[in-house]
Scaffold this motif. Structure first.
Motif, PDB file in Angstrom:
ATOM      1  N   ILE A 121       0.927  -1.237  -0.099  1.00 11.71           N
ATOM      2  CA  ILE A 121      -0.004   0.079  -0.216  1.00 11.71           C
ATOM      3  C   ILE A 121       0.906   1.072   0.096  1.00 11.71           C
ATOM      4  O   ILE A 121       0.219   2.538  -0.299  1.00 11.71           O
ATOM      5  CB  ILE A 121      -0.911   0.040   1.337  1.00 11.71           C
ATOM      6  CG1 ILE A 121      -0.204   0.085   2.552  1.00 11.71           C
ATOM      7  CG2 ILE A 121      -2.102  -0.979   1.080  1.00 11.71           C
ATOM      8  CD1 ILE A 121      -1.141   0.053   3.764  1.00 11.71           C
ATOM      9  N   THR A 122       1.963   1.098   0.733  1.00 15.86           N
ATOM     10  CA  THR A 122       3.083   2.443   0.411  1.00 15.86           C
ATOM     11  C   THR A 122       3.702   2.432  -1.062  1.00 15.86           C
ATOM     12  O   THR A 122       3.574   3.527  -1.480  1.00 15.86           O
ATOM     13  CB  THR A 122       4.050   2.106   1.386  1.00 15.86           C
ATOM     14  OG1 THR A 122       3.582   1.776   2.782  1.00 15.86           O
ATOM     15  CG2 THR A 122       5.148   3.261   1.394  1.00 15.86           C
ATOM     16  N   LEU A 123       4.052   1.493  -1.438  1.00 13.46           N
ATOM     17  CA  LEU A 123       4.545   1.474  -2.930  1.00 13.46           C
ATOM     18  C   LEU A 123       3.934   2.039  -3.875  1.00 13.46           C
ATOM     19  O   LEU A 123       4.033   2.684  -4.950  1.00 13.46           O
ATOM     20  CB  LEU A 123       5.406   0.106  -3.135  1.00 13.46           C
ATOM     21  CG  LEU A 123       6.895  -0.134  -2.734  1.00 13.46           C
ATOM     22  CD1 LEU A 123       7.223  -1.318  -2.895  1.00 13.46           C
ATOM     23  CD2 LEU A 123       7.951   0.885  -3.299  1.00 13.46           C
ATOM     24  N   THR A 124       2.449   1.462  -3.721  1.00 12.23           N
ATOM     25  CA  THR A 124       1.419   2.056  -4.749  1.00 12.23           C
ATOM     26  C   THR A 124       0.950   3.097  -4.359  1.00 12.23           C
ATOM     27  O   THR A 124      -0.031   3.760  -5.284  1.00 12.23           O
ATOM     28  CB  THR A 124       0.369   0.815  -4.723  1.00 12.23           C
ATOM     29  OG1 THR A 124      -0.100   0.798  -3.577  1.00 12.23           O
ATOM     30  CG2 THR A 124       0.680  -0.562  -5.360  1.00 12.23           C
ATOM     31  N   THR A 125       1.221   4.034  -3.218  1.00  9.75           N
ATOM     32  CA  THR A 125       0.928   5.206  -2.970  1.00  9.75           C
ATOM     33  C   THR A 125      -0.537   5.303  -2.549  1.00  9.75           C
ATOM     34  O   THR A 125      -1.259   6.306  -2.764  1.00  9.75           O
ATOM     35  CB  THR A 125       1.042   6.238  -4.051  1.00  9.75           C
ATOM     36  OG1 THR A 125       0.314   6.196  -5.160  1.00  9.75           O
ATOM     37  CG2 THR A 125       2.788   6.437  -4.627  1.00  9.75           C
ATOM     38  N   VAL A 126      -1.072   4.061  -2.182  1.00  7.66           N
ATOM     39  CA  VAL A 126      -2.522   3.978  -1.963  1.00  7.66           C
ATOM     40  C   VAL A 126      -2.606   4.597  -0.149  1.00  7.66           C
ATOM     41  O   VAL A 126      -3.163   5.764   0.013  1.00  7.66           O
ATOM     42  CB  VAL A 126      -3.101   2.919  -1.627  1.00  7.66           C
ATOM     43  CG1 VAL A 126      -4.365   2.669  -1.262  1.00  7.66           C
ATOM     44  CG2 VAL A 126      -3.117   2.230  -3.246  1.00  7.66           C
ATOM     45  N   GLY A 127      -1.715   4.194   0.690  1.00  6.57           N
ATOM     46  CA  GLY A 127      -1.622   4.517   2.098  1.00  6.57           C
ATOM     47  C   GLY A 127      -2.954   4.353   2.909  1.00  6.57           C
ATOM     48  O   GLY A 127      -3.669   5.403   3.256  1.00  6.57           O
ATOM     49  N   TYR A 128      -3.498   3.183   3.020  1.00  5.29           N
ATOM     50  CA  TYR A 128      -4.787   3.405   3.996  1.00  5.29           C
ATOM     51  C   TYR A 128      -4.545   3.849   5.364  1.00  5.29           C
ATOM     52  O   TYR A 128      -5.619   4.323   5.949  1.00  5.29           O
ATOM     53  CB  TYR A 128      -5.163   1.687   3.963  1.00  5.29           C
ATOM     54  CG  TYR A 128      -5.672   1.277   2.542  1.00  5.29           C
ATOM     55  CD1 TYR A 128      -6.764   1.956   1.940  1.00  5.29           C
ATOM     56  CD2 TYR A 128      -5.188  -0.068   1.962  1.00  5.29           C
ATOM     57  CE1 TYR A 128      -7.274   1.442   0.664  1.00  5.29           C
ATOM     58  CE2 TYR A 128      -5.457  -0.448   0.921  1.00  5.29           C
ATOM     59  CZ  TYR A 128      -6.604   0.243   0.228  1.00  5.29           C
ATOM     60  OH  TYR A 128      -7.163  -0.352  -0.934  1.00  5.29           O
ATOM     61  N   GLY A 129      -3.401   3.740   5.859  1.00  3.01           N
ATOM     62  CA  GLY A 129      -3.292   4.129   7.276  1.00  3.01           C
ATOM     63  C   GLY A 129      -3.537   3.045   8.430  1.00  3.01           C
ATOM     64  O   GLY A 129      -3.514   3.338   9.464  1.00  3.01           O
TER      65      GLY A 129
END
Length: 389
Positions: free
Chosen positions: A201-209
């Motif tokens: 989720i970080t590498l795909t720049t989604v960043g759910y948190g």
């Protein structure tokens, strides 16, 4: 004979070319609309309230759609011998080859769930997803989609390398984050597989948190991972965009090149001269019955028929010209008015080389001037004028 004519007409309706016709446009528009309605129906039918309230309507739409798509599938199989790649094959082999093509496989998958449900007489709701395959039927009506598929295939090695780099960065980021956060968050970063979710989720720049670092070292790793993710996403996007643009240019170039080199006036030119001619071409489309040029008027251009048919009428009678043929070249070269009136019989797309452009090319490009002069002399000695019926 009548069957072959009918087969050709149906082929032209199902696989319209550059010019097409109003009827082919209507058929394609209806099929596209039917596909979109089916996709919308599948989505709406997943809502229990709508599914129970409009069960009859959904069922009627499904039956009508399957009937239309089945008829289209059978028709495409029947007209397969008319498809240019299958010319020279027997009708049976042409249809077998067509049946194994990706486009017809998608067409088959679009109707299979309905017939399977009828034959097995069981609840096959899990096949609902297969009905969404109908969406991919739209690719048949979109040259851009086909070009995108070709672009992806041509760059498969580069895209594979990008994926390999992404997977490597994924594993490295997950491993580093596990080392940094394992003690602080043992429930979230106990193992590398646990950390892989955060890395994805970080590498795909989604960043759910839902998972994030709390230590200083973890935050530094997360920052580098996020920046790396932007680069990782930009790499395949750039590859695909470049390949897509190149594929569209290649298709246009190949079609136009084959048209130009098929004209006697330009058939003897070298590659550089043909490319020069192609840069000077313009295109135009005429509806059936439209006047393209009138006899007695000054010759304004050399016309090459890209697709469709025209009728040339003059003192010598009438004749029909089709794709790949040209008219107007003799009048332009000899500096005389057109001796024929040319009208479109069907919807026609023509490539035009303006008379001034032709004379300019003749004067500035020795190779073009030599070929044109030789051809013009042969016409004069033989008393021929290709623009005269």
């Amino acid at each position: 004979m009548a069957a072959s004519v009918l087969r050709r007409r149906i082929y032209e309706l199902l696989d319209k070319g550059l010019a097409g016709s109003w009827l082919a446009d209507l058929v394609h528009g209806a099929l596209i609309a039917l596909v979109m309605v089916n996709v919308a129906a599948v989505v709406l039918e997943s809502m229990p309230a709508l599914a129970s309230a409009y069960a009859g309507e959904f069922r009627a739409l499904e039956i009508a759609s399957v009937a239309a798509f089945s008829l289209e599938y059978v028709a495409r199989l029947w007209v397969a011998p008319e498809h240019p790649p299958y010319h020279g094959l027997s009708p049976l082999r042409a249809r077998l080859r067509a049946a194994l093509s990706p486009a017809l496989i998608i067409d088959l998958l679009a109707i299979v769930p309905f017939y399977v449900g009828l034959l097995l007489d069981v609840d096959l709701r899990f096949l609902l997803l297969l009905r969404l395959v109908r969406f991919f039927k739209l690719a048949r009506y979109s040259p851009g989609f086909a070009s995108l598929v070709d672009a992806l295939w041509s760059e498969r090695r580069a895209l594979g390398a990008s994926l390999l780099i992404f997977l490597g960065a994924l594993v490295i980021a997950a491993s580093a984050m596990r080392l940094a956060e394992q003690e602080a968050q043992p429930d979230k970063f106990a193992t590398i597989p646990d950390a892989l979710w955060w890395a994805v989720i970080t590498l795909t720049t989604v960043g759910y948190g839902d998972v994030y670092p709390v230590t200083g070292a973890g935050k530094i790793i997360a920052a580098f991972t996020a920046v790396t993710g932007i680069v990782m996403l930009a790499l395949p996007v750039g590859i695909v965009a470049t390949a897509f643009a190149r594929e569209i240019q290649r298709r246009d170039f190949v079609v136009t090149w084959s048209m130009v080199t098929g004209v006697p006036l330009f058939s003897g030119l070298d590659a550089a001269s043909v490319a020069e001619v192609m840069r000077s071409l313009t295109s135009a489309t005429y509806e059936p019955g439209a006047l393209i040029c009138r006899g007695g008027q000054p010759a304004r251009a050399v016309f090459v028929i890209a697709e469709g048919e025209v009728e040339a009428e003059g003192a010598g009678g009438r004749r029909e010209l089709g794709a790949g043929q040209c008219f107007g070249e003799a009048a332009v070269l000899q500096g005389r008015p057109m001796e024929v009136t040319v009208r479109a019989l069907t919807r026609v797309k023509v490539l035009a080389l303006d008379a001034d452009e032709l004379h300019h090319l003749r004067a500035t490009r020795p190779a073009i001037g030599l070929v044109i002069a030789t051809l013009a002399e042969s016409w004069e000695s033989a008393g021929e004028a290709p623009d005269r019926p």
